[in-house]
Write a protein that holds these residues in place. Structure first.
Motif, PDB file in Angstrom:
ATOM      1  N   ASN A 115       0.854  -1.190   0.000  1.00 26.59           N
ATOM      2  CA  ASN A 115       0.000   0.000   0.000  1.00 26.59           C
ATOM      3  C   ASN A 115       0.891   1.241   0.000  1.00 26.59           C
ATOM      4  O   ASN A 115       2.088   1.174   0.282  1.00 26.59           O
ATOM      5  CB  ASN A 115      -0.930  -0.015   1.222  1.00 26.59           C
ATOM      6  N   ASP A 156      -5.455   6.170   9.027  1.00 26.88           N
ATOM      7  CA  ASP A 156      -4.831   5.642   7.816  1.00 26.88           C
ATOM      8  C   ASP A 156      -4.755   4.118   7.890  1.00 26.88           C
ATOM      9  O   ASP A 156      -4.363   3.567   8.929  1.00 26.88           O
ATOM     10  CB  ASP A 156      -3.399   6.180   7.668  1.00 26.88           C
ATOM     11  N   TYR A 157      -5.041   3.481   6.800  1.00 27.42           N
ATOM     12  CA  TYR A 157      -4.850   2.030   6.689  1.00 27.42           C
ATOM     13  C   TYR A 157      -3.378   1.691   6.988  1.00 27.42           C
ATOM     14  O   TYR A 157      -3.058   0.676   7.608  1.00 27.42           O
ATOM     15  CB  TYR A 157      -5.251   1.618   5.269  1.00 27.42           C
ATOM     16  N   SER A 158      -2.488   2.574   6.567  1.00 26.10           N
ATOM     17  CA  SER A 158      -1.046   2.347   6.732  1.00 26.10           C
ATOM     18  C   SER A 158      -0.628   2.283   8.197  1.00 26.10           C
ATOM     19  O   SER A 158       0.411   1.693   8.521  1.00 26.10           O
ATOM     20  CB  SER A 158      -0.260   3.473   6.055  1.00 26.10           C
ATOM     21  N   CYS A 180      -7.528   8.730  -0.818  1.00 25.72           N
ATOM     22  CA  CYS A 180      -8.245   7.454  -0.838  1.00 25.72           C
ATOM     23  C   CYS A 180      -7.446   6.472   0.002  1.00 25.72           C
ATOM     24  O   CYS A 180      -6.287   6.728   0.325  1.00 25.72           O
ATOM     25  CB  CYS A 180      -8.435   6.942  -2.271  1.00 25.72           C
ATOM     26  N   SER A 181      -8.077   5.377   0.372  1.00 33.51           N
ATOM     27  CA  SER A 181      -7.440   4.471   1.326  1.00 33.51           C
ATOM     28  C   SER A 181      -7.180   3.086   0.751  1.00 33.51           C
ATOM     29  O   SER A 181      -7.992   2.553  -0.019  1.00 33.51           O
ATOM     30  CB  SER A 181      -8.310   4.334   2.576  1.00 33.51           C
ATOM     31  N   GLY A 182      -6.074   2.521   1.201  1.00 36.94           N
ATOM     32  CA  GLY A 182      -5.727   1.152   0.852  1.00 36.94           C
ATOM     33  C   GLY A 182      -6.764   0.146   1.328  1.00 36.94           C
ATOM     34  O   GLY A 182      -6.775  -0.995   0.889  1.00 36.94           O
ATOM     35  N   PHE A 187       3.681  15.655   7.135  1.00 34.91           N
ATOM     36  CA  PHE A 187       4.245  15.888   8.472  1.00 34.91           C
ATOM     37  C   PHE A 187       5.366  14.879   8.753  1.00 34.91           C
ATOM     38  O   PHE A 187       5.103  13.715   9.075  1.00 34.91           O
ATOM     39  CB  PHE A 187       3.155  15.733   9.541  1.00 34.91           C
ATOM     40  N   THR A 245       0.220   9.258   1.387  1.00 32.73           N
ATOM     41  CA  THR A 245       0.912  10.543   1.272  1.00 32.73           C
ATOM     42  C   THR A 245       1.099  11.148   2.659  1.00 32.73           C
ATOM     43  O   THR A 245       0.183  11.089   3.476  1.00 32.73           O
ATOM     44  CB  THR A 245       0.026  11.491   0.421  1.00 32.73           C
ATOM     45  N   LYS A 269      -3.824   0.898  -4.508  1.00 32.23           N
ATOM     46  CA  LYS A 269      -3.345   2.182  -5.028  1.00 32.23           C
ATOM     47  C   LYS A 269      -2.181   2.023  -6.001  1.00 32.23           C
ATOM     48  O   LYS A 269      -2.043   2.827  -6.915  1.00 32.23           O
ATOM     49  CB  LYS A 269      -2.984   3.110  -3.861  1.00 32.23           C
ATOM     50  N   ILE A 277       4.403  11.500  11.150  1.00 28.81           N
ATOM     51  CA  ILE A 277       3.058  11.420  11.714  1.00 28.81           C
ATOM     52  C   ILE A 277       2.184  10.602  10.762  1.00 28.81           C
ATOM     53  O   ILE A 277       1.953  11.004   9.622  1.00 28.81           O
ATOM     54  CB  ILE A 277       2.449  12.832  11.893  1.00 28.81           C
TER      55      ILE A 277
HETATM   56  C1  LIG Z   1      -0.801  16.573   0.849  1.00 34.24           C
HETATM   57  C2  LIG Z   1      -1.221  15.544   1.866  1.00 34.24           C
HETATM   58  C3  LIG Z   1      -0.510  15.422   3.039  1.00 34.24           C
HETATM   59  C4  LIG Z   1      -0.884  14.473   3.997  1.00 34.24           C
HETATM   60  N1  LIG Z   1      -0.164  14.356   5.139  1.00 34.24           N
HETATM   61  C5  LIG Z   1      -0.469  13.388   6.030  1.00 34.24           C
HETATM   62  C6  LIG Z   1       0.351  13.188   7.184  1.00 34.24           C
HETATM   63  O1  LIG Z   1       1.360  13.859   7.391  1.00 34.24           O
HETATM   64  N2  LIG Z   1      -0.019  12.205   8.042  1.00 34.24           N
HETATM   65  C7  LIG Z   1      -1.140  11.420   7.858  1.00 34.24           C
HETATM   66  O2  LIG Z   1      -1.432  10.545   8.682  1.00 34.24           O
HETATM   67  N3  LIG Z   1      -1.928  11.590   6.766  1.00 34.24           N
HETATM   68  C8  LIG Z   1      -1.596  12.544   5.854  1.00 34.24           C
HETATM   69  N4  LIG Z   1      -2.367  12.696   4.729  1.00 34.24           N
HETATM   70  C9  LIG Z   1      -3.565  11.869   4.574  1.00 34.24           C
HETATM   71  C10 LIG Z   1      -3.288  10.435   4.115  1.00 34.24           C
HETATM   72  O3  LIG Z   1      -2.444  10.415   2.977  1.00 34.24           O
HETATM   73  C11 LIG Z   1      -4.621   9.781   3.812  1.00 34.24           C
HETATM   74  O4  LIG Z   1      -5.338   9.606   5.046  1.00 34.24           O
HETATM   75  C12 LIG Z   1      -4.518   8.472   3.054  1.00 34.24           C
HETATM   76  O5  LIG Z   1      -5.780   8.153   2.563  1.00 34.24           O
HETATM   77  C13 LIG Z   1      -4.008   7.323   3.893  1.00 34.24           C
HETATM   78  O6  LIG Z   1      -3.916   6.207   3.069  1.00 34.24           O
HETATM   79  P1  LIG Z   1      -4.140   4.713   3.627  1.00 34.24           P
HETATM   80  O7  LIG Z   1      -5.489   4.696   4.295  1.00 34.24           O
HETATM   81  O8  LIG Z   1      -4.087   3.867   2.398  1.00 34.24           O
HETATM   82  O9  LIG Z   1      -3.026   4.459   4.578  1.00 34.24           O
HETATM   83  C14 LIG Z   1      -2.006  13.628   3.762  1.00 34.24           C
HETATM   84  C15 LIG Z   1      -2.726  13.755   2.567  1.00 34.24           C
HETATM   85  C16 LIG Z   1      -2.335  14.698   1.625  1.00 34.24           C
HETATM   86  C17 LIG Z   1      -3.109  14.800   0.349  1.00 34.24           C
END
Ligand SMILES: Cc1cc2nc3c(=O)[nH]c(=O)nc-3n(C[C@H](O)[C@H](O)[C@H](O)COP(=O)(O)O)c2cc1C
Length: 183
Positions: A30, A55-57, A86-88, A36, A33, A93, A50
């Motif tokens: 997966n 997040d799925y991750s 979007c989420s994994g 932080f 983005t 993805k 952070i």
């Molecule tokens: C520009 C941008 C910056 C982001 N920064 C963070 C971050 O620093 N930490 C975080 O937990 N999520 C951050 N996100 C949100 C995650 O990328 C988002 O929740 C994502 O869907 C998680 O994917 P996952 O559910 O497949 O793990 C950011 C999103 C964007 C578009």
């Protein structure tokens, strides 16, 4: 000076480049983005990230204790924002965004071929993950693609706008106390 909402201070001190984080969990890779993150220590290199429980991750990282931080060029900006929207959980993805996985040398999480650089990481410390979603990672391998045409990174300004890397200024000769870090 005009008062500024304290809840928006991240907009004043934008962090480093927007990164992609890959994980490999339950037989599947997966990618997400993040904006932080910060360097914590030079040697061994520790990086604070952070990654929230939304997040799925987050669970993948807690379970496997491994990830790759991939540095995208600005040419990937739109894709990178979409990956963070979007989420994994629901989407494969790598497939949806047509990104190419390269096997890591140190970790099971894949490198991203289309990126400028990839940093293989192991989780060093999760003691602040519950409280602040803060993972301290140790970089255990790195690779770069110097032949890639677009080398500029981009930085989230905290409001959906981004700053693209610009002019580089060389002040190495003034770094008299920090010569070790100039190579
Ligand atoms: C520009 C941008 C910056 C982001 N920064 C963070 C971050 O620093 N930490 C975080 O937990 N999520 C951050 N996100 C949100 C995650 O990328 C988002 O929740 C994502 O869907 C998680 O994917 P996952 O559910 O497949 O793990 C950011 C999103 C964007 C578009």
């Amino acid at each position: 000076m005009r008062e500024f909402p304290v809840s928006k201070v991240c907009r004043l001190i934008e962090p480093g480049p927007v990164l992609l984080v890959t994980t490999f969990h339950k037989g599947r890779a997966n990618i997400m983005t993040i904006g932080f993150h910060m360097m914590v220590q030079h040697d061994p290199p520790f990086i604070g990230c952070i990654i929230g429980p939304w997040d799925y991750s987050y669970n993948a990282l807690r379970a496997t204790r491994e990830c790759v931080l991939a540095v995208p060029g600005v040419d990937l900006a739109q894709k990178v924002v979409d990956i963070g929207n979007c989420s994994g959980d629901e989407v494969d993805k790598f497939e949806a965004f047509r990104l190419t996985q390269i096997p890591g040398k140190q970790v099971k999480a894949p490198l991203v071929k289309e990126c400028l650089a990839n940093i293989e990481c192991r989780v060093k410390d999760v003691s602040l993950a519950n409280k602040y979603s803060l993972f301290i990672l140790e970089a255990v391998g790195a690779s770069i693609n110097p032949d890639r045409k677009e080398q500029r990174t981009f930085h989230h300004r905290g409001d959906g706008t981004f700053t693209v890397d610009g002019r580089t200024i060389d002040l190495k000769e003034r770094m008299v106390r920090w010569k070790a870090f100039q190579d």
